[in-house]
Design a protein around this motif. Structure first.
Motif: not given
Length: 162
Positions: A118-123, A126-143
């Protein structure tokens, strides 16, 4: 009584088994060991002063995993664990979107499913941060709580999750 030749033959399977176990253990150790820095791409806006500030606020650990070196190294990029969670600051701010938008600890994020995570990008930052969470980590929003301080260091642009 067994002859020395017979005794040697009795030990060969045991010795061969030990060699296989030691070799398998070494191979597994190599697979489990991090082999170097995580390859990342620094976003074009990575040198923005807001990213320099946000980069001083990256968490020490994410999902129980320690920091990793990145290649190239820089304040705008960071990684944790293996497989690595990767954070990058300096992406263009997101415009209006129909993607899933979630709010965590006072920061809005847009979640986009990828083939391997999952890619999570600040909304609204500006500028934005993107957090890339591999599937193996589990539920991406929890990070995401780990990234609240870094994300809050970025200027807001008036956009919010609905």
């Amino acid at each position: 009584m067994s002859s020395p030749d017979h005794a040697g033959r009795d030990r060969r399977p045991l010795l061969a088994g030990l060699v296989v176990l030691v070799t398998a253990g070494l191979a597994l150790g190599v697979l489990l060991t991090r082999t170097g820095p995580v390859d990342v791409a620094i976003p074009s806006g990575g040198d923005d002063p807001a990213c320099l500030d946000a980069g001083t606020r990256w968490p020490l650990e994410v999902a129980g995993e320690d920091e990793r070196d990145t290649d190239p190294a820089g304040t705008a990029v960071h990684a944790w664990g293996d497989p690595a969670v990767i954070a990058r600051c300096g992406l263009p701010a997101l415009g209006p979107t129909t993607e899933q938008c979630i709010s965590v600890d006072g920061v809005d994020w847009v979640a986009r499913e990828l083939s391997d995570g999952t890619a999570l990008t600040t909304f609204g930052r500006s500028p934005a941060i993107e957090v890339l969470v591999p599937a193996q980590v589990g539920q991406a929003p929890l990070v995401l709580p780990a990234f609240a301080d870094a994300a809050k260091a970025l200027p807001t642009n008036g956009r919010q999750c609905d």
